[in-house]
Enzyme design. Structure first.
Site, PDB file in Angstrom:
ATOM      1  N   GLY A  10      44.755  48.240  31.414  1.00 44.58           N
ATOM      2  CA  GLY A  10      44.364  46.955  31.690  1.00 44.58           C
ATOM      3  C   GLY A  10      43.711  46.249  30.692  1.00 44.58           C
ATOM      4  O   GLY A  10      43.051  45.119  30.688  1.00 44.58           O
ATOM      5  N   THR A  12      44.667  44.475  27.862  1.00 44.12           N
ATOM      6  CA  THR A  12      45.036  43.244  27.165  1.00 44.12           C
ATOM      7  C   THR A  12      44.965  42.285  28.393  1.00 44.12           C
ATOM      8  O   THR A  12      45.579  41.200  28.124  1.00 44.12           O
ATOM      9  CB  THR A  12      46.285  43.464  26.682  1.00 44.12           C
ATOM     10  OG1 THR A  12      47.459  43.910  27.567  1.00 44.12           O
ATOM     11  CG2 THR A  12      46.468  44.507  25.544  1.00 44.12           C
ATOM     12  N   GLY A  13      44.398  42.543  29.483  1.00 43.63           N
ATOM     13  CA  GLY A  13      44.329  41.423  30.442  1.00 43.63           C
ATOM     14  C   GLY A  13      43.394  40.547  30.341  1.00 43.63           C
ATOM     15  O   GLY A  13      42.506  40.342  29.423  1.00 43.63           O
ATOM     16  N   ILE A  15      40.298  40.071  31.836  1.00 47.05           N
ATOM     17  CA  ILE A  15      38.873  40.551  31.524  1.00 47.05           C
ATOM     18  C   ILE A  15      38.929  41.766  30.839  1.00 47.05           C
ATOM     19  O   ILE A  15      38.150  42.121  29.871  1.00 47.05           O
ATOM     20  CB  ILE A  15      38.181  40.884  32.873  1.00 47.05           C
ATOM     21  CG1 ILE A  15      36.570  40.770  32.614  1.00 47.05           C
ATOM     22  CG2 ILE A  15      38.773  42.108  33.580  1.00 47.05           C
ATOM     23  CD1 ILE A  15      36.149  39.441  32.097  1.00 47.05           C
ATOM     24  N   GLY A  16      40.108  42.388  30.783  1.00 39.46           N
ATOM     25  CA  GLY A  16      40.041  43.751  29.918  1.00 39.46           C
ATOM     26  C   GLY A  16      40.291  43.393  28.429  1.00 39.46           C
ATOM     27  O   GLY A  16      39.668  44.407  27.963  1.00 39.46           O
ATOM     28  N   LYS A 132      40.127  46.080  46.888  1.00 44.19           N
ATOM     29  CA  LYS A 132      39.180  46.634  46.042  1.00 44.19           C
ATOM     30  C   LYS A 132      38.443  47.625  47.164  1.00 44.19           C
ATOM     31  O   LYS A 132      37.920  48.741  46.709  1.00 44.19           O
ATOM     32  CB  LYS A 132      38.177  45.631  45.491  1.00 44.19           C
ATOM     33  CG  LYS A 132      38.477  44.951  44.033  1.00 44.19           C
ATOM     34  CD  LYS A 132      37.401  43.881  43.704  1.00 44.19           C
ATOM     35  CE  LYS A 132      38.065  43.247  42.294  1.00 44.19           C
ATOM     36  NZ  LYS A 132      37.299  42.472  41.931  1.00 44.19           N
ATOM     37  N   ARG A 136      37.408  51.464  46.648  1.00 38.92           N
ATOM     38  CA  ARG A 136      36.206  52.395  46.978  1.00 38.92           C
ATOM     39  C   ARG A 136      36.256  53.275  47.781  1.00 38.92           C
ATOM     40  O   ARG A 136      35.652  54.389  47.529  1.00 38.92           O
ATOM     41  CB  ARG A 136      35.091  51.132  47.372  1.00 38.92           C
ATOM     42  CG  ARG A 136      34.533  50.340  46.211  1.00 38.92           C
ATOM     43  CD  ARG A 136      33.150  49.644  46.711  1.00 38.92           C
ATOM     44  NE  ARG A 136      32.704  48.727  45.612  1.00 38.92           N
ATOM     45  CZ  ARG A 136      31.478  48.148  45.722  1.00 38.92           C
ATOM     46  NH1 ARG A 136      30.707  48.514  46.671  1.00 38.92           N
ATOM     47  NH2 ARG A 136      31.143  47.432  44.950  1.00 38.92           N
TER      48      ARG A 136
END
Length: 312
Positions: A10, A12-13, A15-16, A132, A136
């Site tokens: 990820g 180039t996303g 936040i990536g 998420k 976890r």
């Protein structure tokens, strides 16, 4: 600890791109840095990919849902950094399984960046947290993987918190119009992280592993109320702004309607309701534990927001 061999998903996303930029800036701290990307991204974001190649980053192409592609990319890698977007968060469950089956993979940083998904008892039922939470749970079931969660709270930058929203019912700071919509009564504190700092937090987590491992690190750039943020905008623009409010109860109504109608900002409204309820205020700030205390200030974030909005 010897220098890590990283594989980033990820990169180039939204936040990536900040995370990989921070990793590149700290590349001397790592032995090898590779990015896993799809053939589609390779063609649609060729400029970004070529820039990474020019900076010595290895580009590996494949399908994140295909075990053979991912396992092949794992060769020579010991640390996985995931920055997969919200729409494909669940893909990490298979990544974790395959990483756990690969004995050379020692560390995994999942795509956690954002609101704490285990803040309190109510967090377990929040719709945006569900994928998420499954990640976890899957990570805790692995046999040998070590992990850390980089929890940052909401992103301060445009087009995130400090933005002129097309739908300001969830809060907005409109530089051109000198108008603000403040959440709640405007006095509730919210902890925010600049996107560039999120990247730095990941680097500091990786390079301070003994302090970070096994923890949900609560990290942020600054904490401020909506009224304090507005005051900084007024100070820097030299103008008094027009102000409106979205009270918490009204925000809850907007949120419920958005989910009922399937509107695209439903997730965003839920997150903003969580922030307004105090869901970014933690018992302690963990920045010092990993040497990440040099962060963007409120004044710097507002200055960048003004520049970004006026340049659009």
């Amino acid at each position: 600890m010897s220098k890590s061999n990283l594989l980033v998903f990820g990169a180039t996303g939204a936040i990536g791109s900040y995370i990989i930029a921070a990793i590149v800036n700290a590349k001397d701290a790592f032995n090898r840095i590779a990015v896993f990307t799809s053939p589609n991204t390779l063609s649609t974001k060729s400029a970004e990919i070529n820039t990474l190649r020019e900076k010595g980053i290895e580009i590996i192409t494949g399908d994140v849902t295909k075990k053979e592609d991912v396992v092949a990319a794992f060769k020579g890698i010991d640390t996985i950094v995931s920055a997969l977007g919200r729409g494909v968060i669940a893909a990490q469950i298979d990544l974790l399984k395959w990483a756990d089956e690969s004995p050379q993979i020692k560390r995994f940083l999942p795509s956690e960046y954002g609101t704490d998904i285990e803040y309190g008892p109510a967090s377990a039922t929040e719709k945006p947290h569900q994928q998420k939470l499954k990640v976890r749970a899957a990570l805790k079931e692995t046999k040998d993987l070590k992990y850390a969660y980089v929890v940052t709270g909401p992103y301060a930058d445009v087009p995130f918190f400090l933005a002129a929203s097309k739908n300001p019912r969830g809060g907005a700071f409109d530089v051109r119009e000198k108008k603000a919509v403040l959440l709640g009564d405007g006095k509730g504190r919210i902890s925010l992280s600049a996107c560039g700092d999120v990247g730095k937090f990941v680097v500091h987590t990786l390079t301070h592993w003994d302090q970070a491992k096994g923890r949900a690190l609560k990290l942020n750039s600054f904490t401020a109320t909506p009224e304090e943020i507005l005051a900084e905008y007024e100070k820097q623009t030299g103008d008094k702004w027009t102000v409106d409010y979205t009270p918490l109860e009204q925000l809850k109504k907007f949120e419920a309607e958005a989910w009922e109608k399937g509107e695209p900002d439903a997730t965003g409204l839920t997150l903003r309701r969580i922030w307004t309820e105090g869901g970014t205020l933690y018992d302690r700030r963990d920045n010092a534990d990993i040497g990440a205390e040099d962060t963007v200030t409120l004044a710097e974030a507002v200055k960048e927001s003004i520049r970004a909005q006026l340049s659009q």
